[in-house]
Design an enzyme around this catalytic site. Structure first.
Site, mmCIF file in Angstrom:
data_model
loop_
_atom_site.group_PDB
_atom_site.id
_atom_site.type_symbol
_atom_site.label_atom_id
_atom_site.label_comp_id
_atom_site.label_asym_id
_atom_site.label_seq_id
_atom_site.Cartn_x
_atom_site.Cartn_y
_atom_site.Cartn_z
ATOM 1 N N ILE A 1 8.145 -3.676 -6.380
ATOM 2 C CA ILE A 1 8.639 -3.766 -4.951
ATOM 3 C C ILE A 1 8.922 -2.281 -4.270
ATOM 4 C CG2 ILE A 1 9.762 -4.966 -3.012
ATOM 5 C CD1 ILE A 1 10.417 -7.129 -4.997
ATOM 6 N N HIS A 2 7.760 -1.863 -3.833
ATOM 7 C CA HIS A 2 7.764 -0.277 -3.130
ATOM 8 C C HIS A 2 8.016 -0.399 -1.834
ATOM 9 C CE1 HIS A 2 3.710 -0.590 -2.374
ATOM 10 N NE2 HIS A 2 3.493 -1.288 -3.323
ATOM 11 N N ALA A 3 7.943 0.539 -0.871
ATOM 12 C CA ALA A 3 8.462 0.541 0.166
ATOM 13 C C ALA A 3 7.380 -0.444 1.436
ATOM 14 C CB ALA A 3 8.080 1.925 0.886
#
Length: 85
Positions: free
Chosen positions: A14-16
């Site tokens: 779960i990145h930006a």
């Protein structure tokens, strides 16, 4: 309260970008929406909370929804995770 578990398949976890999309999706519900990893839980309507969990590929998260639209919220959030993460 409704919940579901999901194992993250996105290679970057779960990145930006997906975190921002998740917060936007969660903010559309009246229910209290939480995301958890292990013992940690965070408000899914707050980007710093979601990013602070540091969820990586292959890790399991738990999403919970509690409130007047919890059924709709949990169903749509599960679809969101399958399509984006």
């Amino acid at each position: 309260m409704k919940e579901f578990k999901y194992v993250i398949t996105d290679p970057e976890g779960i990145h930006a970008r997906p975190a921002g999309l998740l917060v936007k999706q969660a903010a559309g519900y009246k229910s209290d929406i939480k995301i958890g990893k292990g013992e940690k839980m965070a408000d899914a309507k707050r980007i710093f909370g979601v990013m602070g969990l540091g969820v990586k590929t292959g890790e399991e998260i738990v999403m919970t929804a509690e409130g007047e639209d919890e059924d709709t919220a949990i169903t749509e959030l599960e679809e969101f995770f399958k399509a984006n993460l």
